[in-house]
Write a protein that holds these residues in place. Structure first.
Motif, short mmCIF file in Angstrom:
data_model
loop_
_atom_site.label_atom_id
_atom_site.label_comp_id
_atom_site.label_asym_id
_atom_site.label_seq_id
_atom_site.Cartn_x
_atom_site.Cartn_y
_atom_site.Cartn_z
N MET A 1 -6.14 -7.65 8.91
CA MET A 1 -6.24 -6.20 8.83
C MET A 1 -6.02 -5.74 7.40
O MET A 1 -5.14 -6.22 6.71
CB MET A 1 -5.19 -5.57 9.75
CG MET A 1 -5.33 -4.07 9.89
SD MET A 1 -4.16 -3.46 11.13
CE MET A 1 -3.54 -2.06 10.28
N GLU A 2 -6.84 -4.82 6.98
CA GLU A 2 -6.78 -4.32 5.61
C GLU A 2 -5.58 -3.38 5.43
O GLU A 2 -5.43 -2.43 6.18
CB GLU A 2 -8.07 -3.56 5.31
CG GLU A 2 -8.23 -3.18 3.87
CD GLU A 2 -9.56 -2.50 3.63
OE1 GLU A 2 -10.43 -3.13 3.02
OE2 GLU A 2 -9.73 -1.36 4.08
N ARG A 3 -4.73 -3.70 4.46
CA ARG A 3 -3.57 -2.84 4.19
C ARG A 3 -3.99 -1.73 3.24
O ARG A 3 -4.74 -1.96 2.30
CB ARG A 3 -2.44 -3.66 3.57
CG ARG A 3 -1.80 -4.61 4.57
CD ARG A 3 -0.62 -5.33 3.97
NE ARG A 3 0.34 -4.35 3.43
CZ ARG A 3 1.18 -4.62 2.43
NH1 ARG A 3 1.20 -5.82 1.89
NH2 ARG A 3 2.01 -3.71 1.99
N LYS A 4 -3.46 -0.55 3.50
CA LYS A 4 -3.77 0.59 2.65
C LYS A 4 -2.49 1.24 2.17
O LYS A 4 -1.44 1.13 2.80
CB LYS A 4 -4.61 1.62 3.41
CG LYS A 4 -6.01 1.14 3.66
CD LYS A 4 -6.89 2.26 4.16
CE LYS A 4 -8.32 1.74 4.23
NZ LYS A 4 -9.27 2.81 4.41
N ARG A 5 -2.63 1.93 1.03
CA ARG A 5 -1.50 2.63 0.43
C ARG A 5 -2.02 3.92 -0.19
O ARG A 5 -3.16 3.98 -0.64
CB ARG A 5 -0.87 1.75 -0.64
CG ARG A 5 0.25 2.44 -1.40
CD ARG A 5 0.92 1.56 -2.40
NE ARG A 5 1.72 0.57 -1.69
CZ ARG A 5 2.11 -0.59 -2.21
NH1 ARG A 5 1.77 -0.89 -3.45
NH2 ARG A 5 2.82 -1.43 -1.53
N ALA A 6 -1.16 4.91 -0.27
CA ALA A 6 -1.53 6.16 -0.93
C ALA A 6 -1.31 6.00 -2.44
O ALA A 6 -0.27 5.52 -2.87
CB ALA A 6 -0.70 7.31 -0.41
N LEU A 13 -5.76 7.36 0.08
CA LEU A 13 -5.51 6.00 0.55
C LEU A 13 -6.50 5.05 -0.11
O LEU A 13 -7.66 5.38 -0.29
CB LEU A 13 -5.67 5.92 2.06
CG LEU A 13 -4.57 6.59 2.88
CD1 LEU A 13 -4.89 6.48 4.37
CD2 LEU A 13 -3.21 5.97 2.60
N PHE A 14 -5.99 3.88 -0.48
CA PHE A 14 -6.87 2.84 -1.02
C PHE A 14 -6.44 1.50 -0.44
O PHE A 14 -5.30 1.31 -0.01
CB PHE A 14 -6.83 2.82 -2.55
CG PHE A 14 -5.50 2.42 -3.14
CD1 PHE A 14 -4.50 3.35 -3.31
CD2 PHE A 14 -5.26 1.11 -3.51
CE1 PHE A 14 -3.28 2.99 -3.84
CE2 PHE A 14 -4.04 0.73 -4.04
CZ PHE A 14 -3.04 1.68 -4.22
N ALA A 15 -7.38 0.56 -0.40
CA ALA A 15 -7.10 -0.77 0.16
C ALA A 15 -6.41 -1.64 -0.87
O ALA A 15 -6.79 -1.67 -2.04
CB ALA A 15 -8.41 -1.41 0.59
#
Ligand SMILES: [Zn+2]
Length: 126
Positions: A1-6, A13-15
């Protein structure tokens, strides 16, 4: 699963692809901010870096003695804007001698940001 963060700059949000510590998205404005923060911190902490930067600037100015003179002559809007910013900066320094505000002058890395038309309440950077 692709983790995202702000992104800490634009909050979008970006991967997280390669670096799990990444804090800024790949947007140009955010990367400019990241680079600017890095440069400011490095300049503050590393005297060798400061010295090298100073020497490089001196060499560049010697090699390009008329660059800023020509730039100001061909960019009157920039010149007026920079003059206003210098006035504000001087006024702030008079009020607060140890001002930690970032400089608004264009010198080492000119940041050119074009904000396109705001659509649907969101602004997009070009
Ligand atoms: Zn961002």
């Amino acid at each position: 699963m692709e983790r995202k963060r702000a992104c800490i700059h634009c909050h979008r949000l970006f991967a997280l692809v390669r670096n799990p510590q990444q804090q800024f998205c790949s947007h140009r404005l955010c990367q400019n901010m990241r680079k600017s923060n890095w440069h400011r911190a490095k300049h503050k902490q590393d005297s060798d870096y400061r010295g090298n930067q100073s020497q490089a600037c001196k060499r560049w100015r010697k090699k390009n003695p008329n660059y800023w003179k020509q730039y100001r002559a061909t960019h009157p809007d920039y010149t007026d804007s920079n003059r206003q910013k210098q006035k504000q900066h001087k006024q702030m320094r008079r009020k607060k001698p140890l001002c930690s505000e970032t400089s608004q002058f264009a010198n080492s890395d000119a940041l050119i940001v074009k904000i396109s038309v705001i659509t649907n309440g969101y602004s997009y950077y070009k």
